[in-house]
Design a protein around this motif. Structure first.
Motif, PDB file in Angstrom:
ATOM      1  N   SER A   6      16.668  18.371 -25.791  1.00 48.55           N
ATOM      2  CA  SER A   6      17.141  17.010 -26.035  1.00 48.55           C
ATOM      3  C   SER A   6      16.261  16.286 -27.040  1.00 48.55           C
ATOM      4  O   SER A   6      16.662  16.048 -28.174  1.00 48.55           O
ATOM      5  CB  SER A   6      17.190  16.242 -24.706  1.00 48.55           C
ATOM      6  OG  SER A   6      17.611  14.923 -24.908  1.00 48.55           O
ATOM      7  N   ALA A   7      15.059  15.920 -26.641  1.00 44.81           N
ATOM      8  CA  ALA A   7      14.207  15.094 -27.494  1.00 44.81           C
ATOM      9  C   ALA A   7      13.889  15.775 -28.828  1.00 44.81           C
ATOM     10  O   ALA A   7      14.063  15.166 -29.886  1.00 44.81           O
ATOM     11  CB  ALA A   7      12.918  14.743 -26.754  1.00 44.81           C
ATOM     12  N   GLY A   8      13.450  17.008 -28.795  1.00 44.44           N
ATOM     13  CA  GLY A   8      13.080  17.710 -30.023  1.00 44.44           C
ATOM     14  C   GLY A   8      14.194  17.768 -31.051  1.00 44.44           C
ATOM     15  O   GLY A   8      13.996  17.403 -32.220  1.00 44.44           O
ATOM     16  N   SER A  35      16.477   8.639 -30.915  1.00 42.23           N
ATOM     17  CA  SER A  35      15.041   8.924 -30.888  1.00 42.23           C
ATOM     18  C   SER A  35      14.303   7.870 -30.080  1.00 42.23           C
ATOM     19  O   SER A  35      13.389   8.179 -29.317  1.00 42.23           O
ATOM     20  CB  SER A  35      14.484   9.001 -32.308  1.00 42.23           C
ATOM     21  OG  SER A  35      15.032  10.114 -32.972  1.00 42.23           O
ATOM     22  N   TRP A  36      14.700   6.614 -30.240  1.00 42.97           N
ATOM     23  CA  TRP A  36      14.094   5.551 -29.438  1.00 42.97           C
ATOM     24  C   TRP A  36      14.271   5.854 -27.958  1.00 42.97           C
ATOM     25  O   TRP A  36      13.353   5.704 -27.156  1.00 42.97           O
ATOM     26  CB  TRP A  36      14.725   4.200 -29.798  1.00 42.97           C
ATOM     27  CG  TRP A  36      14.027   3.072 -29.112  1.00 42.97           C
ATOM     28  CD1 TRP A  36      14.379   2.498 -27.926  1.00 42.97           C
ATOM     29  CD2 TRP A  36      12.840   2.420 -29.525  1.00 42.97           C
ATOM     30  NE1 TRP A  36      13.486   1.512 -27.594  1.00 42.97           N
ATOM     31  CE2 TRP A  36      12.524   1.442 -28.560  1.00 42.97           C
ATOM     32  CE3 TRP A  36      12.002   2.566 -30.624  1.00 42.97           C
ATOM     33  CZ2 TRP A  36      11.421   0.615 -28.660  1.00 42.97           C
ATOM     34  CZ3 TRP A  36      10.902   1.736 -30.714  1.00 42.97           C
ATOM     35  CH2 TRP A  36      10.621   0.784 -29.753  1.00 42.97           C
ATOM     36  N   ARG A  37      15.475   6.305 -27.600  1.00 39.39           N
ATOM     37  CA  ARG A  37      15.725   6.655 -26.196  1.00 39.39           C
ATOM     38  C   ARG A  37      14.831   7.802 -25.735  1.00 39.39           C
ATOM     39  O   ARG A  37      14.354   7.815 -24.594  1.00 39.39           O
ATOM     40  CB  ARG A  37      17.188   7.036 -26.001  1.00 39.39           C
ATOM     41  CG  ARG A  37      18.116   5.865 -26.070  1.00 39.39           C
ATOM     42  CD  ARG A  37      19.550   6.302 -25.861  1.00 39.39           C
ATOM     43  NE  ARG A  37      20.461   5.221 -26.178  1.00 39.39           N
ATOM     44  CZ  ARG A  37      21.748   5.381 -26.396  1.00 39.39           C
ATOM     45  NH1 ARG A  37      22.305   6.584 -26.333  1.00 39.39           N
ATOM     46  NH2 ARG A  37      22.502   4.345 -26.683  1.00 39.39           N
ATOM     47  N   ASP A  40      11.473   6.369 -25.238  1.00 38.57           N
ATOM     48  CA  ASP A  40      11.539   5.583 -23.998  1.00 38.57           C
ATOM     49  C   ASP A  40      11.443   6.493 -22.779  1.00 38.57           C
ATOM     50  O   ASP A  40      10.742   6.179 -21.810  1.00 38.57           O
ATOM     51  CB  ASP A  40      12.858   4.807 -23.906  1.00 38.57           C
ATOM     52  CG  ASP A  40      12.873   3.525 -24.715  1.00 38.57           C
ATOM     53  OD1 ASP A  40      11.810   3.081 -25.190  1.00 38.57           O
ATOM     54  OD2 ASP A  40      13.982   2.968 -24.875  1.00 38.57           O
ATOM     55  N   MET A  41      12.158   7.606 -22.830  1.00 41.34           N
ATOM     56  CA  MET A  41      12.149   8.553 -21.716  1.00 41.34           C
ATOM     57  C   MET A  41      10.729   9.100 -21.506  1.00 41.34           C
ATOM     58  O   MET A  41      10.246   9.166 -20.376  1.00 41.34           O
ATOM     59  CB  MET A  41      13.123   9.693 -21.993  1.00 41.34           C
ATOM     60  CG  MET A  41      13.125  10.780 -20.947  1.00 41.34           C
ATOM     61  SD  MET A  41      14.164  12.192 -21.415  1.00 41.34           S
ATOM     62  CE  MET A  41      13.399  12.708 -22.951  1.00 41.34           C
ATOM     63  N   PHE A  42      10.056   9.480 -22.589  1.00 40.70           N
ATOM     64  CA  PHE A  42       8.673   9.955 -22.471  1.00 40.70           C
ATOM     65  C   PHE A  42       7.800   8.869 -21.849  1.00 40.70           C
ATOM     66  O   PHE A  42       7.004   9.139 -20.950  1.00 40.70           O
ATOM     67  CB  PHE A  42       8.101  10.323 -23.844  1.00 40.70           C
ATOM     68  CG  PHE A  42       8.625  11.583 -24.469  1.00 40.70           C
ATOM     69  CD1 PHE A  42       9.224  12.584 -23.734  1.00 40.70           C
ATOM     70  CD2 PHE A  42       8.497  11.771 -25.841  1.00 40.70           C
ATOM     71  CE1 PHE A  42       9.689  13.753 -24.330  1.00 40.70           C
ATOM     72  CE2 PHE A  42       8.952  12.936 -26.446  1.00 40.70           C
ATOM     73  CZ  PHE A  42       9.542  13.923 -25.695  1.00 40.70           C
ATOM     74  N   ASN A  84       2.594   3.592 -22.239  1.00 42.94           N
ATOM     75  CA  ASN A  84       2.253   4.809 -21.487  1.00 42.94           C
ATOM     76  C   ASN A  84       2.141   6.006 -22.421  1.00 42.94           C
ATOM     77  O   ASN A  84       1.271   6.857 -22.257  1.00 42.94           O
ATOM     78  CB  ASN A  84       3.282   5.068 -20.396  1.00 42.94           C
ATOM     79  CG  ASN A  84       3.376   3.909 -19.431  1.00 42.94           C
ATOM     80  OD1 ASN A  84       2.367   3.403 -18.967  1.00 42.94           O
ATOM     81  ND2 ASN A  84       4.589   3.468 -19.148  1.00 42.94           N
ATOM     82  N   LEU A  85       3.012   6.051 -23.391  1.00 42.87           N
ATOM     83  CA  LEU A  85       2.984   7.123 -24.386  1.00 42.87           C
ATOM     84  C   LEU A  85       1.718   7.007 -25.238  1.00 42.87           C
ATOM     85  O   LEU A  85       1.081   8.026 -25.551  1.00 42.87           O
ATOM     86  CB  LEU A  85       4.239   7.038 -25.242  1.00 42.87           C
ATOM     87  CG  LEU A  85       4.639   8.237 -26.061  1.00 42.87           C
ATOM     88  CD1 LEU A  85       4.776   9.492 -25.211  1.00 42.87           C
ATOM     89  CD2 LEU A  85       5.954   7.949 -26.791  1.00 42.87           C
TER      90      LEU A  85
END
Length: 136
Positions: A6-8, A35-37, A40-42, A84-85
């Motif tokens: 997903s993210a990658g 990508s923002w999402r 955000d998920m990370f 957090n990231l």
């Protein structure tokens, strides 16, 4: 799996359009939003833990780290929006193996004048499967 499936791919698509089709507003808008999402998920994942996988450094951190370290600002993100990231990134940058890898990356890029040189139009066509390299 989240990073790989997903993210990658989403972050990679944003890289592609930022570099090779910066005039494609639809694609840029779509992949910036997605990508923002992902970021955000990370950030949410790291809200109550030190590492992506939980209490210990793992392959999940290794897979996500390059996106956050090398492309976050390029993607137009603001580190203050993902505290957090940012904390996680800073803690990984303190790991001795990560620090050695970053130093080696900088050393190699400084020593190789072609490292950041723009590719020729033919090289781009080859990599992107266009022109005489297209398989129609």
């Amino acid at each position: 799996m989240v990073e790989a499936a997903s993210a990658g791919p989403l972050l990679g698509q944003l890289n592609h359009f930022l570099r090779f089709a910066p005039d494609n507003e639809y694609a840029l808008g779509r992949y910036r939003t997605l990508s923002w999402r992902a970021y955000d998920m990370f950030d949410q994942r790291l809200r109550d833990r030190d590492y992506m996988g939980g209490g210990a450094y793992s392959i999940a951190d290794m897979a996500a780290y390059p996106w956050v370290e090398m492309f976050y600002e390029f993607h137009g993100m603001d580190r203050s929006e993902h505290p957090n990231l940012a904390r996680w990134r800073a803690s990984l940058n303190e790991r001795s193996a990560v620090a050695r890898a970053l130093a080696r990356y900088r050393e190699l890029s400084a020593a190789d004048p072609t490292f950041s040189k723009a590719p020729s139009p033919e090289q781009l066509d080859l990599v992107l499967g266009r022109g005489k390299f297209a398989r129609l």
